[in-house]
Write a protein that holds these residues in place. Structure first.
Motif, PDB file in Angstrom:
ATOM      1  N   LEU A 359      -1.443  24.322 -11.351  1.00 15.41           N
ATOM      2  CA  LEU A 359      -1.706  24.269 -10.091  1.00 15.41           C
ATOM      3  C   LEU A 359      -1.432  22.882  -9.525  1.00 15.41           C
ATOM      4  O   LEU A 359      -0.734  22.681  -8.561  1.00 15.41           O
ATOM      5  N   ALA A 360      -1.471  21.906 -10.638  1.00 18.05           N
ATOM      6  CA  ALA A 360      -0.986  20.386 -10.079  1.00 18.05           C
ATOM      7  C   ALA A 360       0.523  20.474 -10.192  1.00 18.05           C
ATOM      8  O   ALA A 360       1.197  19.966  -9.212  1.00 18.05           O
ATOM      9  N   ALA A 361       1.014  20.951 -11.005  1.00 17.24           N
ATOM     10  CA  ALA A 361       2.760  20.981 -11.295  1.00 17.24           C
ATOM     11  C   ALA A 361       3.109  21.779  -9.916  1.00 17.24           C
ATOM     12  O   ALA A 361       4.380  21.442  -9.333  1.00 17.24           O
ATOM     13  N   ALA A 362       2.675  22.983  -9.497  1.00 20.66           N
ATOM     14  CA  ALA A 362       3.201  23.695  -8.409  1.00 20.66           C
ATOM     15  C   ALA A 362       2.805  22.875  -7.115  1.00 20.66           C
ATOM     16  O   ALA A 362       3.652  23.230  -6.201  1.00 20.66           O
ATOM     17  N   THR A 363       1.884  22.271  -6.799  1.00 23.23           N
ATOM     18  CA  THR A 363       1.572  21.495  -5.797  1.00 23.23           C
ATOM     19  C   THR A 363       2.328  20.516  -5.550  1.00 23.23           C
ATOM     20  O   THR A 363       3.071  20.142  -4.615  1.00 23.23           O
ATOM     21  N   ALA A 364       2.857  19.772  -6.576  1.00 14.90           N
ATOM     22  CA  ALA A 364       3.875  18.780  -6.661  1.00 14.90           C
ATOM     23  C   ALA A 364       5.153  19.312  -6.349  1.00 14.90           C
ATOM     24  O   ALA A 364       6.174  18.538  -5.694  1.00 14.90           O
ATOM     25  N   ALA A 365       5.615  20.388  -7.061  1.00 15.27           N
ATOM     26  CA  ALA A 365       6.786  21.079  -6.647  1.00 15.27           C
ATOM     27  C   ALA A 365       7.204  21.469  -5.346  1.00 15.27           C
ATOM     28  O   ALA A 365       8.426  21.537  -4.930  1.00 15.27           O
ATOM     29  N   VAL A 366       6.312  21.558  -4.405  1.00 16.77           N
ATOM     30  CA  VAL A 366       6.417  21.774  -3.031  1.00 16.77           C
ATOM     31  C   VAL A 366       7.534  20.737  -2.537  1.00 16.77           C
ATOM     32  O   VAL A 366       8.105  21.117  -1.466  1.00 16.77           O
ATOM     33  N   LEU A 367       7.315  19.643  -2.805  1.00 17.91           N
ATOM     34  CA  LEU A 367       8.147  18.570  -2.160  1.00 17.91           C
ATOM     35  C   LEU A 367       9.165  17.941  -3.145  1.00 17.91           C
ATOM     36  O   LEU A 367       9.651  16.836  -3.062  1.00 17.91           O
ATOM     37  N   VAL A 368       9.752  18.848  -4.270  1.00 21.03           N
ATOM     38  CA  VAL A 368      10.842  18.387  -4.910  1.00 21.03           C
ATOM     39  C   VAL A 368      12.081  17.802  -4.065  1.00 21.03           C
ATOM     40  O   VAL A 368      12.671  16.797  -4.443  1.00 21.03           O
ATOM     41  N   PRO A 369      12.361  18.500  -3.319  1.00 16.54           N
ATOM     42  CA  PRO A 369      13.522  17.800  -2.163  1.00 16.54           C
ATOM     43  C   PRO A 369      13.180  16.426  -1.847  1.00 16.54           C
ATOM     44  O   PRO A 369      14.286  15.997  -1.187  1.00 16.54           O
TER      45      PRO A 369
END
Length: 486
Positions: A359-369
């Motif tokens: 959950l933490a990894a996917a939430t952070a990945a939303v703003l990868v760009p």
């Protein structure tokens, strides 16, 4: 309804019911049917918490009312549910959880019919309030029935399967509601509950045990007044703030509710027969499970709110944004039963920790760009599916662990506390996201801060999940818990 006494959580019946090293205990067909019947009530309650929003504009137009007034068709349901929720545990202990579930479902079904037949906004709002009162008691009572019948070694799979059904309510609610409103009438949004409720009540006579009634347990009137007023005020205020309203009234309501709830918490531990036995929180396993459900509730509802306002800012229209959110919901639904089976086999700790990390990894990945950019749609859909999977794997084992950590005579209080923790976490998560985004100046930078805050919440949930008990409570654990209570 069936008149069998509820089974002690963790007990087994029949040969071959204990799990071996290679698998979990089998679940009898009767228990599956009991879970299906009680789950139908939870599904309707969750469905009605979201689908009514689609009926607001048609209701306003038909009755010639104002949006400010008909908004209480939705808000009144949520607030009324928070009024009855604190008494759900006491009602279950006093009259039997199965009886409370059946009466609540009957009232919910009748109120649904009144909603469909309403002749004006006041009548509709009043009927929705009755619906909410019934739902507030029905959901934890149904969960207590399942926890009492299943046994700790089966509870993960049953809660996972029930979670699939319940999570589909918010996922399919907008689609079903929109179809009914456009093809028939807004009244069918409520009328559809009537045949489902009647069928569930008919099946309950043979499948849902009435439960043990403890006529000696008195009602804690001061506690009911404190929490029965404090919780609705807290949820209403936090929900309004989460909707973007920083007006004085919601803030005052949230503050007043927090104070009343805190006073209840202080006084209840000194009361001989409290409305809710908060001494359960002295059990480390139960406290860790409740903390995890609170944090995952905040991550879930806060994330839904933030994504709902972030996705349109990335150039995605309503249909595309809705499909992306649906993908996240379907990810949760797909992971729930598998997570339940893993919980029964491996215990809740490992499953919940892995889920919270995902959950933490996917939430952070939303703003990868970066704050000003956005993932391509296909990549974002994959990330949101993973976020849904992580949410399911983090939350469901924690709920299972909470029931496993509670002694059988307190399963009603455990169900009520878990439900309260999820709702309070969700309301505070939504309000917190709005405040964080506003404090960050809004725009791309504000969204980045919001997603960073939700990532931190998920990581904190991973820490609390690490304190969950490996397996069921067991006799030794229960003895230690009873000594801690004393």
């Amino acid at each position: 309804m069936a008149s069998r006494s509820p089974r002690r959580p963790g007990s087994t019946s029949g040969s071959g019911s204990r799990p071996g090293r290679s698998g979990a205990a089998p679940i009898p067909a009767r228990i599956w049917w009991t879970a299906a019947v009680t789950g139908s009530g939870a599904f309707m309650a969750m469905l009605d918490s979201t689908v009514a929003n689609l009926a607001l504009e048609p209701v306003r137009a038909e009755f010639g009312s104002t949006l400010a007034l008909v908004q209480w068709v939705a808000t009144g349901y949520l607030v009324a549910g928070a009024v009855s929720l604190p008494a759900a545990g006491w009602l279950g202990d006093r009259f039997g959880h199965g009886r409370v579930w059946a009466v609540s479902l009957a009232v919910f079904t009748a109120a649904s019919a009144l909603c469909a037949l309403a002749t004006g906004p006041a009548a509709l709002i009043a009927a929705r309030a009755v619906q909410g009162l019934a739902a507030g008691a029905m959901v934890p009572a149904g969960q207590a029935v399942i926890a009492s019948e299943a046994g700790a070694e089966r509870l993960g799979r049953l809660m996972g399967a029930l979670g699939v059904v319940v999570s589909l309510g918010p996922a399919v609610g907008p689609a079903v509601g929109g179809l009914l409103v456009e093809a028939v009438s807004w009244r069918w949004v409520f009328a559809i509950n009537v045949p489902v409720g009647i069928a569930a009540l008919a099946a309950a006579r043979a499948l849902v045990p009435a439960g043990r009634a403890d006529r000696s347990r008195r009602l804690d009137w001061p506690g009911l007044l404190l929490l029965g007023c404090g919780l609705p005020l807290l949820l209403y205020g936090a929900t309004e703030v989460g909707a973007g309203g920083a007006a004085p009234v919601p803030l005052l309501a949230a503050a007043s509710g927090a104070v009343l709830t805190a006073v209840f918490a202080v006084t209840s531990v000194r009361t001989a027969s409290p409305l809710l036995d908060l001494r359960l929180l002295r059990r480390p396993a139960f406290a860790a499970a409740t903390a995890t459900t609170t944090l995952t509730g905040a991550a879930m509802y806060g994330g839904l709110l933030l994504l709902a306002v972030y996705l349109p800012q990335t150039g995605r229209g309503g249909t595309e944004a809705g499909l992306l959110l649906l993908a996240m919901g379907l990810g949760s639904a797909a992971a729930l039963y598998a997570g339940g089976a893993l919980t029964d086999r491996r215990g809740p700790r490992a499953v919940s920790v892995v889920g919270a990390v995902l959950l933490a990894a996917a939430t952070a990945a939303v703003l990868v760009p970066g704050p000003a950019g956005a993932l391509p749609t296909a990549a974002l859909a994959a990330v949101l599916v993973v976020r849904g999977v992580g949410m399911a794997l983090a939350q469901m084992p924690a709920v299972t662990a909470a029931y496993g950590a509670a002694p059988p005579e307190r399963v009603g209080d455990a169900a009520t506390l878990v439900t309260i923790s999820q709702r309070v976490g969700g309301a505070l998560g939504s309000a917190g996201v709005v405040l964080v985004v506003v404090a960050g100046g809004g725009g791309p930078q504000g969204y980045a801060i919001g997603f960073a805050a939700l990532t931190a919440v998920a990581l904190l949930a991973a820490l609390t999940a690490a304190a969950l008990r490996r397996g069921g409570p067991g006799p030794a654990a229960e003895s230690r818990g009873e000594r801690a209570d004393r």
